[in-house]
Design an enzyme around this catalytic site. Structure first.
Site, PDB file in Angstrom:
ATOM      1  N   HIS A 185     -18.483  61.060 -26.290  1.00  0.00           N
ATOM      2  CA  HIS A 185     -19.223  61.466 -25.093  1.00  0.00           C
ATOM      3  C   HIS A 185     -20.731  61.398 -25.357  1.00  0.00           C
ATOM      4  O   HIS A 185     -21.280  62.248 -26.060  1.00  0.00           O
ATOM      5  CB  HIS A 185     -18.770  62.895 -24.720  1.00  0.00           C
ATOM      6  CG  HIS A 185     -19.399  63.438 -23.487  1.00  0.00           C
ATOM      7  ND1 HIS A 185     -19.528  64.781 -23.247  1.00  0.00           N
ATOM      8  CD2 HIS A 185     -19.945  62.833 -22.412  1.00  0.00           C
ATOM      9  CE1 HIS A 185     -20.117  64.970 -22.089  1.00  0.00           C
ATOM     10  NE2 HIS A 185     -20.383  63.797 -21.565  1.00  0.00           N
ATOM     11  N   ASN A 216     -19.779  70.193 -20.978  1.00  0.00           N
ATOM     12  CA  ASN A 216     -19.714  70.399 -19.530  1.00  0.00           C
ATOM     13  C   ASN A 216     -19.017  71.690 -19.120  1.00  0.00           C
ATOM     14  O   ASN A 216     -19.213  72.164 -18.007  1.00  0.00           O
ATOM     15  CB  ASN A 216     -19.081  69.177 -18.858  1.00  0.00           C
ATOM     16  CG  ASN A 216     -20.119  68.081 -18.715  1.00  0.00           C
ATOM     17  OD1 ASN A 216     -21.251  68.340 -18.312  1.00  0.00           O
ATOM     18  ND2 ASN A 216     -19.756  66.862 -19.077  1.00  0.00           N
ATOM     19  N   GLU A 243     -20.821  63.879 -28.404  1.00  0.00           N
ATOM     20  CA  GLU A 243     -19.745  64.865 -28.578  1.00  0.00           C
ATOM     21  C   GLU A 243     -18.454  64.073 -28.861  1.00  0.00           C
ATOM     22  O   GLU A 243     -18.111  63.156 -28.110  1.00  0.00           O
ATOM     23  CB  GLU A 243     -19.611  65.651 -27.269  1.00  0.00           C
ATOM     24  CG  GLU A 243     -18.882  66.948 -27.358  1.00  0.00           C
ATOM     25  CD  GLU A 243     -18.906  67.712 -26.014  1.00  0.00           C
ATOM     26  OE1 GLU A 243     -18.964  67.083 -24.942  1.00  0.00           O
ATOM     27  OE2 GLU A 243     -18.851  68.957 -26.068  1.00  0.00           O
ATOM     28  N   SER A 300     -16.640  62.549 -19.371  1.00  0.00           N
ATOM     29  CA  SER A 300     -17.395  63.802 -19.453  1.00  0.00           C
ATOM     30  C   SER A 300     -16.488  65.011 -19.465  1.00  0.00           C
ATOM     31  O   SER A 300     -16.934  66.112 -19.764  1.00  0.00           O
ATOM     32  CB  SER A 300     -18.278  63.951 -18.220  1.00  0.00           C
ATOM     33  OG  SER A 300     -19.060  62.833 -18.027  1.00  0.00           O
TER      34      SER A 300
HETATM   35  N1  3HC Z   1     -33.260  55.535 -19.696  1.00  0.00           N
HETATM   36  C1  3HC Z   1     -33.908  55.362 -20.859  1.00  0.00           C
HETATM   37  N2  3HC Z   1     -34.997  56.060 -21.214  1.00  0.00           N
HETATM   38  C2  3HC Z   1     -35.468  56.953 -20.335  1.00  0.00           C
HETATM   39  C3  3HC Z   1     -34.846  57.194 -19.098  1.00  0.00           C
HETATM   40  C4  3HC Z   1     -33.691  56.432 -18.785  1.00  0.00           C
HETATM   41  N3  3HC Z   1     -33.010  56.627 -17.651  1.00  0.00           N
HETATM   42  N4  3HC Z   1     -35.533  58.150 -18.446  1.00  0.00           N
HETATM   43  C5  3HC Z   1     -36.548  58.500 -19.258  1.00  0.00           C
HETATM   44  N5  3HC Z   1     -36.511  57.768 -20.380  1.00  0.00           N
HETATM   45  C6  3HC Z   1     -37.431  57.819 -21.512  1.00  0.00           C
HETATM   46  C7  3HC Z   1     -38.806  57.393 -21.064  1.00  0.00           C
HETATM   47  O1  3HC Z   1     -38.920  55.988 -21.079  1.00  0.00           O
HETATM   48  C8  3HC Z   1     -39.667  58.042 -22.116  1.00  0.00           C
HETATM   49  O2  3HC Z   1     -39.596  57.290 -23.305  1.00  0.00           O
HETATM   50  P1  3HC Z   1     -40.855  57.169 -24.284  1.00  0.00           P
HETATM   51  O3  3HC Z   1     -40.943  58.466 -25.019  1.00  0.00           O
HETATM   52  O4  3HC Z   1     -40.489  56.023 -25.135  1.00  0.00           O
HETATM   53  O5  3HC Z   1     -42.041  56.897 -23.408  1.00  0.00           O
HETATM   54  C9  3HC Z   1     -38.929  59.357 -22.404  1.00  0.00           C
HETATM   55  O6  3HC Z   1     -37.596  59.166 -21.913  1.00  0.00           O
HETATM   56  C10 3HC Z   1     -39.562  60.505 -21.665  1.00  0.00           C
HETATM   57  O7  3HC Z   1     -39.620  60.143 -20.293  1.00  0.00           O
HETATM   58  P2  3HC Z   1     -40.763  60.580 -19.288  1.00  0.00           P
HETATM   59  O8  3HC Z   1     -42.033  60.784 -20.051  1.00  0.00           O
HETATM   60  O9  3HC Z   1     -40.782  59.627 -18.154  1.00  0.00           O
HETATM   61  O10 3HC Z   1     -40.237  61.916 -18.631  1.00  0.00           O
HETATM   62  P3  3HC Z   1     -39.842  63.279 -19.297  1.00  0.00           P
HETATM   63  O11 3HC Z   1     -40.697  63.653 -20.454  1.00  0.00           O
HETATM   64  O12 3HC Z   1     -39.782  64.177 -18.129  1.00  0.00           O
HETATM   65  O13 3HC Z   1     -38.366  63.067 -19.855  1.00  0.00           O
HETATM   66  C11 3HC Z   1     -36.042  63.090 -19.653  1.00  0.00           C
HETATM   67  C12 3HC Z   1     -37.347  62.539 -19.079  1.00  0.00           C
HETATM   68  C13 3HC Z   1     -35.839  62.573 -21.068  1.00  0.00           C
HETATM   69  C14 3HC Z   1     -34.932  62.554 -18.763  1.00  0.00           C
HETATM   70  C15 3HC Z   1     -36.130  64.657 -19.675  1.00  0.00           C
HETATM   71  O14 3HC Z   1     -36.464  65.122 -18.387  1.00  0.00           O
HETATM   72  C16 3HC Z   1     -34.831  65.315 -20.079  1.00  0.00           C
HETATM   73  O15 3HC Z   1     -34.524  65.427 -21.266  1.00  0.00           O
HETATM   74  N6  3HC Z   1     -34.057  65.792 -19.079  1.00  0.00           N
HETATM   75  C17 3HC Z   1     -32.764  66.418 -19.332  1.00  0.00           C
HETATM   76  C18 3HC Z   1     -31.736  65.343 -19.557  1.00  0.00           C
HETATM   77  C19 3HC Z   1     -30.389  65.926 -19.832  1.00  0.00           C
HETATM   78  O16 3HC Z   1     -30.153  67.125 -19.882  1.00  0.00           O
HETATM   79  N7  3HC Z   1     -29.443  65.015 -20.030  1.00  0.00           N
HETATM   80  C20 3HC Z   1     -28.050  65.387 -20.222  1.00  0.00           C
HETATM   81  C21 3HC Z   1     -27.358  65.348 -18.906  1.00  0.00           C
HETATM   82  S1  3HC Z   1     -25.687  65.873 -19.043  1.00  0.00           S
HETATM   83  C22 3HC Z   1     -24.877  64.494 -19.533  1.00  0.00           C
HETATM   84  O17 3HC Z   1     -25.384  63.402 -19.660  1.00  0.00           O
HETATM   85  C23 3HC Z   1     -23.431  64.704 -19.788  1.00  0.00           C
HETATM   86  C24 3HC Z   1     -22.579  64.166 -18.717  1.00  0.00           C
HETATM   87  O18 3HC Z   1     -21.253  64.342 -19.135  1.00  0.00           O
HETATM   88  C25 3HC Z   1     -22.783  64.832 -17.383  1.00  0.00           C
END
Ligand code: 3HC
Length: 302
Positions: free
Chosen positions: A158, A208, A170, A124
């Site tokens: 990434h 990040n 990325e 990351s």
């Molecule tokens: N693994 C796989 N799929 C997942 C999951 C997981 N851990 N969590 C949620 N999902 C899927 C669900 O199964 C659902 O799929 P579907 O459309 O097929 O039913 C879909 O995501 C939507 O889930 P929910 O309806 O349960 O919940 P939300 O609509 O609230 O979405 C979320 C959940 C997609 C996690 C949304 O809240 C989101 O986009 N959050 C922000 C995530 C984000 O910013 N990620 C980047 C983090 S930074 C990073 O990764 C970089 C690193 O370097 C730190």
């Protein structure tokens, strides 16, 4: 049929939330056989059970057929060690954010894997250039043709959490990365269904370097008592249409991971805007890592 990335078999090191997600999209979307390794058998078991659930859900929603799911699951094989990955065309490392660990892994990759295999890190924030330097076998000069070729196949790839859902990858080029490595890694990410952006090898890359100060400011707001955790998160969710508030997002990423990234940013830039908040440090001292172990800014029972 020739494929632009030329990856006939992929290795994935680490079966945590990122490694498992990478194995999932590679097997299902890029349709590439995946050799998965994690030193924790328990982690592998949890990962494969999550993969089964995700495939079942996609079948249930009519996105893929039961045969597609069976084929994807059949493409993933667990291997007991790196030797089991000897013949892969590319490996993606997805272990914790710890430079010495990654350096030791890339040094083993250089010793164990084919000399033309692409070596990708899902880091990351850690310098891809430092990781690539570790992929030059001991006794070989980094400036020799063989040394340049060995480090030239290292690249940053990434992915974002949750990998099956987030559309971005990325791509980060080390100083040593060759254009061919970059092109093939990009083509592979596209085959996994992702859009690709590129970033220079700076601490935190683009993603990040922008996200972590934002999360850290939110933690400092909480620390100063500016607002409650709920009000901080709701402000960003409803006021700015973020899918999660910053404290929820920090819990989702993992507070230990957020702290490790912030430390890399701070140490790599010496810029005080990246200094981790004391509250975040204390929460990690308390081993409150967020969603992954049930306690972060919020409590989780699932
Ligand atoms: N693994 C796989 N799929 C997942 C999951 C997981 N851990 N969590 C949620 N999902 C899927 C669900 O199964 C659902 O799929 P579907 O459309 O097929 O039913 C879909 O995501 C939507 O889930 P929910 O309806 O349960 O919940 P939300 O609509 O609230 O979405 C979320 C959940 C997609 C996690 C949304 O809240 C989101 O986009 N959050 C922000 C995530 C984000 O910013 N990620 C980047 C983090 S930074 C990073 O990764 C970089 C690193 O370097 C730190």
């Amino acid at each position: 049929m020739s494929i632009p990335h030329g990856i006939r078999t992929l290795g994935v090191l680490g079966a945590g939330q990122m490694g498992l997600g990478i194995a999932f999209v590679s097997a299902l979307r890029a349709k590439v056989p995946v050799l998965l390794h994690d030193r924790s058998a328990d982690q592998v078991k949890k990962g494969l059970s999550l993969m089964d659930k995700l495939l079942d859900k996609d079948v249930g929603k009519g996105r893929i057929t039961a045969d597609d799911a069976k084929d994807a699951r059949g493409r993933v094989t667990v291997v007991p060690d790196l030797k089991g990955m000897r013949d892969v065309d590319m490996v993606v490392e997805a272990v914790s954010e710890h430079l010495p660990l990654k350096q030791s892994i890339f040094s083993s990759f250089a010793a164990e894997l084919r000399p033309d295999a692409i070596l990708a890190s899902n880091t990351s924030s850690i310098s891809i250039t430092k990781i690539a330097a570790a992929a030059v076998p001991g006794g070989m000069s980094a400036a020799s043709d063989a040394g340049k070729a060995s480090a030239g196949r290292v690249v940053g790839l990434h992915f974002f959490n949750p990998v099956p859902v987030m559309k971005l990858v990325e791509l980060i080029s080390a100083l040593q990365t060759t254009p061919e490595t970059l092109d093939r890694a990009r083509a592979f990410a596209v085959a996994c269904g992702k859009e690709v952006t590129t970033s220079k090898d700076v601490p935190g890359f683009v993603s990040n370097a922008l996200l972590m100060p934002f999360i850290n400011e939110a933690i400092m707001c909480l620390e100063k008592g500016t607002a409650t955790r709920e009000d901080i998160d709701t402000t960003l969710k409803l006021g700015m249409n973020h899918p999660m508030g910053p404290l929820q997002l920090a819990d989702f990423i993992g507070l230990d991971t957020c702290l490790a990234i912030q430390q890399t940013l701070y140490e790599g830039t010496r810029d005080s805007k990246y200094r981790p908040s004391i509250l975040l440090e204390r929460m990690v001292d308390a081993q409150w890592y967020g969603r992954k172990n049930g306690k972060g800014f919020y409590e989780y029972s699932d």
